[in-house]
Scaffold this motif. Structure first.
Motif: not given
Length: 138
Positions: A71-89
């Motif tokens: 239901v959330a694919r194609g909304t940019g959610l994956g990109r947002q999740l990765m950005a937050l995880a990479e910022a923490e990394a």
């Protein structure tokens, strides 16, 4: 000496093996603690609709899984999740991120995020192609 085949999750066995690898690493590299890193997104009812989970160790962000509900694919959610995880990394001192993914999963997604293919296992009957990918932060 005996051998045993175990066909179920056994955290005691897993933890013993990891402890052995860590001791080997300490003797040859340096002491380093592997630290879990997960970022999740929830809907209004509190259900997880996406997330990325892995760990940081030796300046590497090792991505174990990334998933976004249909239901959330194609909304940019994956990109947002990765950005937050990479910022923490990066905050933890990571200089690279690593992931492996199947051809039926997300190699193009990771390429769009700046990951390069550094290895492949070709497909064969019953198994899709597998990509090993790396992103350098510096």
């Amino acid at each position: 000496m005996t051998f045993e085949v175990i066909n179920e999750e056994d955290t005691q066995v897993f933890d013993t093996l990891v402890a052995g690898v860590r001791q080997h690493n300490i003797e040859h590299i340096s002491a380093e603690t592997s630290k879990p890193l997960s970022v999740v997104s929830r809907d209004g009812a509190g259900n997880i609709i996406g997330g990325v989970s892995g760990r940081t160790v030796y300046k590497n962000f090792l991505i174990g899984v990334l998933w976004v509900d249909k239901v959330a694919r194609g909304t940019g959610l994956g990109r947002q999740l990765m950005a937050l995880a990479e910022a923490e990394a990066k905050q933890r001192g990571c200089v690279v991120a690593q992931v492996d993914t199947l051809s039926v999963q997300a190699p193009k997604f990771y390429e769009k995020l700046g990951f390069d293919v550094v290895g492949r296992v070709p497909s064969f009957t019953g198994s899709p192609e597998r990509f090993f990918m790396l992103k350098q932060y510096q």
